[in-house]
Design an enzyme around this catalytic site. Structure first.
Site, PDB file in Angstrom:
ATOM      1  N   ARG A 122       0.837  -1.198   0.000  1.00 18.58           N
ATOM      2  CA  ARG A 122       0.000   0.000   0.000  1.00 18.58           C
ATOM      3  C   ARG A 122       0.873   1.249   0.000  1.00 18.58           C
ATOM      4  O   ARG A 122       0.969   1.960   0.987  1.00 18.58           O
ATOM      5  CB  ARG A 122      -0.897  -0.029   1.205  1.00 18.58           C
ATOM      6  CG  ARG A 122      -2.196  -0.691   0.877  1.00 18.58           C
ATOM      7  CD  ARG A 122      -2.824  -1.651   1.082  1.00 18.58           C
ATOM      8  NE  ARG A 122      -3.931  -1.893   0.155  1.00 18.58           N
ATOM      9  CZ  ARG A 122      -5.163  -1.904   0.517  1.00 18.58           C
ATOM     10  NH1 ARG A 122      -5.517  -1.604   1.713  1.00 18.58           N
ATOM     11  NH2 ARG A 122      -6.086  -2.218  -0.349  1.00 18.58           N
ATOM     12  N   GLN A 127      -0.590   2.414  -6.199  1.00 20.04           N
ATOM     13  CA  GLN A 127      -2.037   2.624  -6.124  1.00 20.04           C
ATOM     14  C   GLN A 127      -2.761   2.236  -7.422  1.00 20.04           C
ATOM     15  O   GLN A 127      -3.818   1.625  -7.391  1.00 20.04           O
ATOM     16  CB  GLN A 127      -2.327   4.084  -5.805  1.00 20.04           C
ATOM     17  CG  GLN A 127      -3.285   4.229  -4.655  1.00 20.04           C
ATOM     18  CD  GLN A 127      -3.171   5.564  -3.948  1.00 20.04           C
ATOM     19  OE1 GLN A 127      -2.449   6.456  -4.396  1.00 20.04           O
ATOM     20  NE2 GLN A 127      -3.877   5.722  -2.874  1.00 20.04           N
ATOM     21  N   ASP A 130      -3.435  -1.551  -7.646  1.00 17.93           N
ATOM     22  CA  ASP A 130      -4.016  -2.176  -6.467  1.00 17.93           C
ATOM     23  C   ASP A 130      -5.460  -2.630  -6.724  1.00 17.93           C
ATOM     24  O   ASP A 130      -6.385  -1.824  -6.728  1.00 17.93           O
ATOM     25  CB  ASP A 130      -3.943  -1.169  -5.308  1.00 17.93           C
ATOM     26  CG  ASP A 130      -4.343  -1.776  -3.979  1.00 17.93           C
ATOM     27  OD1 ASP A 130      -4.997  -2.839  -3.978  1.00 17.93           O
ATOM     28  OD2 ASP A 130      -4.011  -1.181  -2.949  1.00 17.93           O
ATOM     29  N   SER A 133      -8.062  -1.994  -3.879  1.00 22.46           N
ATOM     30  CA  SER A 133      -8.589  -0.626  -3.857  1.00 22.46           C
ATOM     31  C   SER A 133      -9.632  -0.411  -4.942  1.00 22.46           C
ATOM     32  O   SER A 133     -10.708   0.109  -4.674  1.00 22.46           O
ATOM     33  CB  SER A 133      -7.478   0.393  -4.136  1.00 22.46           C
ATOM     34  OG  SER A 133      -6.767   0.656  -2.993  1.00 22.46           O
ATOM     35  N   TYR A 227      -3.040  -1.319   6.510  1.00 19.58           N
ATOM     36  CA  TYR A 227      -4.005  -2.255   7.095  1.00 19.58           C
ATOM     37  C   TYR A 227      -4.175  -2.050   8.592  1.00 19.58           C
ATOM     38  O   TYR A 227      -3.204  -1.776   9.294  1.00 19.58           O
ATOM     39  CB  TYR A 227      -3.547  -3.701   6.870  1.00 19.58           C
ATOM     40  CG  TYR A 227      -3.612  -4.119   5.431  1.00 19.58           C
ATOM     41  CD1 TYR A 227      -4.836  -4.417   4.848  1.00 19.58           C
ATOM     42  CD2 TYR A 227      -2.476  -4.180   4.653  1.00 19.58           C
ATOM     43  CE1 TYR A 227      -4.914  -4.781   3.531  1.00 19.58           C
ATOM     44  CE2 TYR A 227      -2.548  -4.552   3.318  1.00 19.58           C
ATOM     45  CZ  TYR A 227      -3.764  -4.851   2.770  1.00 19.58           C
ATOM     46  OH  TYR A 227      -3.847  -5.215   1.461  1.00 19.58           O
TER      47      TYR A 227
END
Ligand code: NAD
Length: 361
Positions: A122, A127, A130, A133, A227
């Protein structure tokens, strides 16, 4: 190099890992792309769309796997996929390696290099790759639409000649990617929204969307690598006391709380459900990992004391076209990152490669 895209085989899965728009990008990386027949059918992409984009169609999974250097799927390999895989091939999908040690052992045994999409670090530069996400974002939207559809009420305040309708009250547990999108969607529809999370940084994010943050006194939890860690039983008791008033007033509750590599925490007990209004709805987005309420059941709607608890284990599969488009972009960006001049770089100094490569030699 040849890259094969498999048709998903998990029950209820409607998405596809690669959409026709990504084929041109994969070709520039040096791949000949093979797509299993009907791989995109349930997401509104036909074999013809893939052929026109420059892919070849394979008649079944074993044919697609046998000629591939790289095999791409969304969900972990099925038993049949595993049987077809060979030494030296690269497998790309979600692998849930912390929860599926036996699968990782099987890939290792086969000599397959396993790239786990759900193990993406992360960090900001990852990003765009991901999948958790991109899919959580869409799920957050869809969970509110699903909740609205199950309610006997509308969201906004409405003044009519026949009287005034008060706005619906929505309470959201877990303000990660899904929770934030759920807050934004419920606000856009006109509800009064409250939210809670163990990570204190979520307070500002919640308030910036015009919702109220329910703060549990105490230390909270620092997100690690994006997380949340599991919290103590004492913390969960305090959280209950903070949310109970809002819970008893809520029309719709959306739960999104997840803890990496573990079962999801139970945040709403049976007694708390009994405290809720007749006709209220809970949408449990954590149900695939055990659920955030004591009564949630995967892919079932449980009615208890007039409260509907809707457990949907795969929200993105309900919006397969957009979900596949975002997934496909995540995966083609990931492969672009991993490759140079038509070959994998396997740069183990790189955080993204080291984080996602879960079986290697
Ligand atoms: P997630 O899906 O793992 O969990 C959902 C939410 O549940 C989290 O906000 C978590 O704190 C919360 N939660 C866990 N236990 C709880 C409890 N007992 N009570 C209430 N809430 C609880 O989270 P996510 O959507 O993946 O996002 C987590 C964070 O990571 C966010 O801050 C997000 O912006 C960040 N993130 C960063 C990147 C990146 O930089 N590449 C990508 C994705 C997410």
């Amino acid at each position: 190099m040849k890259l094969s895209v498999l048709k998903e085989t998990d029950k209820g899965e409607t998405r596809v890992a690669i959409v026709p728009k990504s084929i041109a990008k994969l070709k520039t990386l040096g791949f000949d792309v093979i797509v299993e027949t009907n791989a995109g059918a349930t997401a509104a992409f036909t074999d013809d769309d893939y052929s026109k984009a420059g892919a070849t169609i394979a008649q079944n999974a074993s044919e697609a796997i046998s000629s591939a250097d790289v095999v791409v799927k969304i969900n972990p390999p099925s038993e049949t996929d595993l049987a077809s895989l060979k030494d030296g091939q690269v497998w790309v999908s979600q692998l849930f390696h912390l929860l599926r040690p036996e699968l990782i052992a099987a890939l290792k045994e086969k000599g397959v290099k396993g790239l786990s999409l759900d193990a993406m670090p992360r960090i900001s530069r990852a990003q765009s790759m991901d999948v958790l996400s991109s899919q959580s974002n869409l799920s957050g939207y869809k969970s509110v639409i699903c909740g609205a559809d199950n309610l006997g009420k509308i969201f906004p305040m409405l003044t009519t000649a026949a009287g005034t309708i008060t706005p619906a009250r929505v309470l959201i547990f877990g303000v990660g990617v899904a929770g934030l999108q759920a807050i934004a969607t419920a606000k856009r529809l006109g509800a009064i929204v409250e939210a809670t999370d163990v990570r204190l940084e979520c307070k500002e994010q919640t308030e910036s969307l015009g919702a109220k943050f329910l703060m549990v006194e105490g230390e909270g939890v620092k997100g690690e690598g994006g997380y949340a860690k599991a919290v103590s039983a004492e913390y969960l008791e305090k959280q209950k006391a903070v949310v109970n008033k809002s819970l008893s007033q809520a029309d719709l509750v959306i739960t999104t709380a997840l803890v990496q590599g573990a079962k999801s925490p139970v945040l709403i007990s049976k007694e708390q459900i009994e405290m809720m209004k007749n006709g209220a709805v809970i949408v449990d987005m954590a149900v695939a990992k055990g659920g955030n309420t004591a009564l949630s059941k995967a892919d079932e709607t449980v009615v208890h004391n007039g409260v509907k608890i809707v457990g949907i284990s795969n929200f993105p599969a309900q919006i397969p076209t957009n979900a596949s488009e975002l997934l496909s972009r995540n995966i083609d960006t990931f492969l672009t990152h991993l490759m140079a001049e038509g070959q994998f770089k396997w740069d183990m100094e790189d955080e993204i490669t080291a984080g996602t490569l879960v079986t290697n030699d």
